[in-house]
Write a protein that holds these residues in place. Structure first.
Motif: not given
Length: 189
Positions: A59-62, A67-68, A77-78, A101-102
């Protein structure tokens, strides 16, 4: 590349036992180009009927971050400025053993312990959520899912040529049509 901008719906839907990762290893990767970042927009979603389904989504966090999630629980999350709009980014999510992992452009952005059973089969919604809404604004290229293997467990050099399939590949979408296609008749493995 496949244009999923402004559609608010998924570009690709596929169902397979290859998307049922169980408690095993997996790799999800592809190239993504974001026109803009908007909260609650989905890059992909393996949930089938409810946001609480114990399946993975990205999902995009904006705020130029992702986020995964598994169900409604954020696992990874990044942060920072790893993603920028109007730029192609290689994104990969892997699980090796109990470590998820991302990676953004070959650099590990987050990791967490996770052994959630992700089921025996699943449905992929690429470019939107499980209800085929809340789609990302941008483009997708060279997308691959592999079951049973974590291709990346540390930093890596991003692929510089088209991804190829192997014995672990569940789906491979190179989107080799014209740039910005809205549909594709691609090589689904």
């Amino acid at each position: 590349s496949l244009d999923v901008s402004a559609t608010n719906a998924d570009a690709v839907t596929a169902e397979s036992s290859g998307f049922g990762f169980g408690t095993g290893d997996f790799t999800i990767e592809g190239w993504f180009y974001f026109d803009t970042f908007t909260s609650n927009r989905f890059i992909l979603d393996f949930r089938s009927t409810s946001d609480t389904d114990q399946r993975l989504s990205i999902e995009e966090l904006g705020s130029a971050n992702i986020a995964v999630n598994i169900g409604t629980t954020q696992i990874l999350s990044t942060t920072g400025s790893l993603l920028t709009p109007s730029t192609w980014h290689h994104i990969a999510v892997t699980r090796s053993g109990t470590t998820m992992r991302v990676f953004i452009d070959g650099s590990q952005a987050d990791s967490a312990t996770n052994s959630t059973d992700l089921g025996t089969s699943g449905k992929l919604h690429l470019g939107a959520d499980y209800e085929d809404t809340n789609g990302m604004n941008g483009y997708i290229d060279d997308f691959r899912v592999e079951k049973g293997v974590a291709k990346y467990t540390g930093g890596f050099s991003v692929p510089t040529s088209a991804l190829v399939g192997d014995k672990d590949t569940t789906i491979l979408l190179n989107f080799d049509g014209s740039n910005g296609d809205k549909s594709t008749t691609d090589n689904i493995i």
